[in-house]
Design an enzyme around this catalytic site. Structure first.
Site, PDB file in Angstrom:
ATOM      1  N   ARG A 228     -39.749 -55.585  -1.945  1.00  0.00           N
ATOM      2  CA  ARG A 228     -40.388 -56.862  -1.625  1.00  0.00           C
ATOM      3  C   ARG A 228     -41.723 -56.878  -2.363  1.00  0.00           C
ATOM      4  O   ARG A 228     -42.348 -55.818  -2.538  1.00  0.00           O
ATOM      5  CB  ARG A 228     -40.652 -57.000  -0.118  1.00  0.00           C
ATOM      6  CG  ARG A 228     -39.436 -57.375   0.716  1.00  0.00           C
ATOM      7  CD  ARG A 228     -38.968 -58.819   0.458  1.00  0.00           C
ATOM      8  NE  ARG A 228     -37.806 -59.177   1.244  1.00  0.00           N
ATOM      9  CZ  ARG A 228     -36.533 -59.061   0.849  1.00  0.00           C
ATOM     10  NH1 ARG A 228     -36.259 -58.575  -0.339  1.00  0.00           N
ATOM     11  NH2 ARG A 228     -35.544 -59.449   1.629  1.00  0.00           N
ATOM     12  N   GLU A 257     -42.796 -66.271  -4.180  1.00  0.00           N
ATOM     13  CA  GLU A 257     -41.530 -66.595  -4.847  1.00  0.00           C
ATOM     14  C   GLU A 257     -41.200 -68.056  -4.588  1.00  0.00           C
ATOM     15  O   GLU A 257     -41.392 -68.512  -3.451  1.00  0.00           O
ATOM     16  CB  GLU A 257     -40.404 -65.695  -4.329  1.00  0.00           C
ATOM     17  CG  GLU A 257     -40.610 -64.242  -4.722  1.00  0.00           C
ATOM     18  CD  GLU A 257     -39.483 -63.321  -4.232  1.00  0.00           C
ATOM     19  OE1 GLU A 257     -38.442 -63.828  -3.790  1.00  0.00           O
ATOM     20  OE2 GLU A 257     -39.680 -62.096  -4.293  1.00  0.00           O
ATOM     21  N   HIS A 276     -35.481 -62.477  -8.105  1.00  0.00           N
ATOM     22  CA  HIS A 276     -34.971 -61.951  -6.822  1.00  0.00           C
ATOM     23  C   HIS A 276     -33.434 -61.993  -6.854  1.00  0.00           C
ATOM     24  O   HIS A 276     -32.794 -62.551  -5.957  1.00  0.00           O
ATOM     25  CB  HIS A 276     -35.518 -62.733  -5.628  1.00  0.00           C
ATOM     26  CG  HIS A 276     -35.436 -61.947  -4.349  1.00  0.00           C
ATOM     27  ND1 HIS A 276     -36.366 -62.029  -3.358  1.00  0.00           N
ATOM     28  CD2 HIS A 276     -34.509 -61.049  -3.911  1.00  0.00           C
ATOM     29  CE1 HIS A 276     -36.033 -61.230  -2.356  1.00  0.00           C
ATOM     30  NE2 HIS A 276     -34.902 -60.615  -2.676  1.00  0.00           N
TER      31      HIS A 276
HETATM   32  P1  NAD Z   1     -32.086 -49.467   4.160  1.00  0.00           P
HETATM   33  O1  NAD Z   1     -32.499 -49.731   5.555  1.00  0.00           O
HETATM   34  O2  NAD Z   1     -30.720 -48.976   3.883  1.00  0.00           O
HETATM   35  O3  NAD Z   1     -33.101 -48.451   3.479  1.00  0.00           O
HETATM   36  C1  NAD Z   1     -34.491 -48.532   3.547  1.00  0.00           C
HETATM   37  C2  NAD Z   1     -35.031 -47.130   3.426  1.00  0.00           C
HETATM   38  O4  NAD Z   1     -36.458 -47.177   3.261  1.00  0.00           O
HETATM   39  C3  NAD Z   1     -34.733 -46.302   4.660  1.00  0.00           C
HETATM   40  O5  NAD Z   1     -34.125 -45.097   4.258  1.00  0.00           O
HETATM   41  C4  NAD Z   1     -36.108 -46.075   5.262  1.00  0.00           C
HETATM   42  O6  NAD Z   1     -36.176 -44.831   5.900  1.00  0.00           O
HETATM   43  C5  NAD Z   1     -36.968 -46.107   4.015  1.00  0.00           C
HETATM   44  N1  NAD Z   1     -38.395 -46.290   4.321  1.00  0.00           N
HETATM   45  C6  NAD Z   1     -38.943 -47.087   5.242  1.00  0.00           C
HETATM   46  N2  NAD Z   1     -40.285 -46.958   5.223  1.00  0.00           N
HETATM   47  C7  NAD Z   1     -40.571 -46.035   4.276  1.00  0.00           C
HETATM   48  C8  NAD Z   1     -41.773 -45.462   3.785  1.00  0.00           C
HETATM   49  N3  NAD Z   1     -42.956 -45.790   4.326  1.00  0.00           N
HETATM   50  N4  NAD Z   1     -41.692 -44.572   2.772  1.00  0.00           N
HETATM   51  C9  NAD Z   1     -40.496 -44.222   2.258  1.00  0.00           C
HETATM   52  N5  NAD Z   1     -39.328 -44.713   2.691  1.00  0.00           N
HETATM   53  C10 NAD Z   1     -39.368 -45.620   3.684  1.00  0.00           C
HETATM   54  O7  NAD Z   1     -32.341 -50.852   3.390  1.00  0.00           O
HETATM   55  P2  NAD Z   1     -31.817 -51.247   1.928  1.00  0.00           P
HETATM   56  O8  NAD Z   1     -30.543 -52.026   2.032  1.00  0.00           O
HETATM   57  O9  NAD Z   1     -31.883 -50.051   1.046  1.00  0.00           O
HETATM   58  O10 NAD Z   1     -32.938 -52.282   1.515  1.00  0.00           O
HETATM   59  C11 NAD Z   1     -34.305 -51.872   1.443  1.00  0.00           C
HETATM   60  C12 NAD Z   1     -35.189 -53.090   1.248  1.00  0.00           C
HETATM   61  O11 NAD Z   1     -34.980 -53.599  -0.068  1.00  0.00           O
HETATM   62  C13 NAD Z   1     -34.851 -54.255   2.175  1.00  0.00           C
HETATM   63  O12 NAD Z   1     -35.584 -54.156   3.383  1.00  0.00           O
HETATM   64  C14 NAD Z   1     -35.242 -55.458   1.374  1.00  0.00           C
HETATM   65  O13 NAD Z   1     -36.594 -55.799   1.641  1.00  0.00           O
HETATM   66  C15 NAD Z   1     -35.121 -54.999  -0.066  1.00  0.00           C
HETATM   67  N6  NAD Z   1     -33.917 -55.562  -0.724  1.00  0.00           N
HETATM   68  C16 NAD Z   1     -34.099 -56.300  -1.843  1.00  0.00           C
HETATM   69  C17 NAD Z   1     -32.996 -56.824  -2.504  1.00  0.00           C
HETATM   70  C18 NAD Z   1     -33.175 -57.619  -3.761  1.00  0.00           C
HETATM   71  O14 NAD Z   1     -32.365 -58.492  -4.039  1.00  0.00           O
HETATM   72  N7  NAD Z   1     -34.167 -57.343  -4.555  1.00  0.00           N
HETATM   73  C19 NAD Z   1     -31.705 -56.616  -1.988  1.00  0.00           C
HETATM   74  C20 NAD Z   1     -31.549 -55.843  -0.838  1.00  0.00           C
HETATM   75  C21 NAD Z   1     -32.677 -55.308  -0.219  1.00  0.00           C
END
Ligand code: NAD
Length: 310
Positions: A228, A257, A276
């Site tokens: 994000r 965005e 995005h």
């Molecule tokens: P997920 O829940 O599978 O994984 C998120 C990971 O981040 C978890 O393992 C969590 O432990 C870790 N985390 C949380 N806080 C942390 C920190 N302070 N330091 C290190 N690691 C930390 O989620 P995901 O499906 O992998 O998605 C992650 C994020 O990516 C979503 O929340 C979303 O904001 C973003 N996302 C963006 C897109 C895009 O189109 N660009 C698509 C999907 C997700």
């Protein structure tokens, strides 16, 4: 009991609401309808949505499903106090985002972004001898090793890269040679040619990639952000790029965005901007349907929901 599931028209930003309707139609008596923000919301027990609107709070919904993994726009406390459950779409974007990030790295390493830019002016310019490189043998640090992070790590490993990562619990992760804690992030990024950011936006991660972390990265390193916008300090990133203290950045997400037309990120040769779209795939709706079908079954059976956030 008839269970009515609404598909909010805002999902149209990702796929037409009607394509999701078919895989959700069922013969168990539950109903699926595409709804806007008016009174038709009140006929629904649950809602599948892209957007968040305050009207959702007073519509009598028992469950909201976000078609995105990131749910930072939803008011967790308000939902909880009204007994509205919130589920997200984590667990489904590893392939698409993994391939997008691999694409960024290949573009930078093989200079494909520059040939495409210059090709528009019919410019046949060979790269400087020391500009192109191969991913094999290069290093990647993945910050956040959930669904996205693992999808990225697996692909980088398959290309012969050395992969390290940052995770709150520093237990081993497949395809990752060494896992650091968030407190060790500056050490984790120091030797990486690429740093990929894949955490959710939370109070702990807002501004996580700030001036200190960017300064800890090597001058020939690239930052790749698919999490994000708020996780990266954009002003600090721009300063590093302008001072040539970073080789470049690939950015899919931004503080604002759509990215405003006058953003300096648009015009930079060393920045790849994607709208995005890192997770976009024509199969997106099928994966959402799988998650929602299972949770609808659980909701009707009174079981706990998967991917529950609130
Ligand atoms: P997920 O829940 O599978 O994984 C998120 C990971 O981040 C978890 O393992 C969590 O432990 C870790 N985390 C949380 N806080 C942390 C920190 N302070 N330091 C290190 N690691 C930390 O989620 P995901 O499906 O992998 O998605 C992650 C994020 O990516 C979503 O929340 C979303 O904001 C973003 N996302 C963006 C897109 C895009 O189109 N660009 C698509 C999907 C997700």
């Amino acid at each position: 009991m008839t269970f009515t599931l609404g598909i909010h028209e805002s999902v149209d930003l990702i796929f037409p609401p009607t394509v999701l309707r078919e895989p959700l139609d069922s013969e168990d008596g539950s109903e699926v309808r595409v709804v806007g923000s008016g009174t038709d919301l009140e006929a629904c027990d649950a809602l599948v949505t892209f957007a968040y609107e305050d009207a959702f709070l007073s519509a009598g919904l028992s469950w909201i499903h976000s078609i995105q993994a990131g749910v930072d726009r939803f008011p967790f406390d308000e939902l909880e106090s009204r007994g509205i459950r919130l589920t997200n779409s984590t667990g489904i974007h590893g392939d698409a985002v993994g391939e997008t990030v691999l694409g960024y790295m290949i573009q930078f390493a093989r200079r494909l972004h520059r040939y495409r830019d210059r090709g528009r002016d019919g410019e046949w310019t060979h790269p400087a001898w020391d500009e192109p490189f191969t991913l094999a043998g290069e290093s990647l640090c993945v910050v956040g090793l959930g669904t996205l992070g693992r999808g990225i790590a697996a692909r980088a490993d398959a290309c012969g890269m050395d992969v390290v990562g940052v995770r709150r619990t520093p237990t081993p992760v497949e395809h990752v040679r060494e896992v650091y804690t968030p407190a060790e992030i500056e050490t984790a990024v120091a030797d990486a040619r690429f740093v990929a950011v894949a955490t959710p936006l939370t109070e702990a991660t807002r501004g996580l990639i700030g001036a200190d972390v960017l300064a800890a990265m090597a001058d020939d390193a690239y930052l790749l952000n698919v999490s994000r916008g708020g996780v990266v300090d954009e002003a600090a990133l721009l300063e590093e790029l302008e001072a040539d203290r970073l080789a470049g950045a690939a950015l899919d997400v931004f503080e604002t965005e759509p990215l405003p037309e006058d953003s300096p990120f648009w015009d930079r040769d060393d920045v790849i901007v994607t709208p995005h779209a890192a997770a976009a795939t024509r199969d997106y709706y099928r994966r959402i349907a799988d998650l929602v079908r299972e949770n609808r079954r659980r909701a009707i059976a009174g079981e706990s929901l998967v991917n529950r956030v609130v």
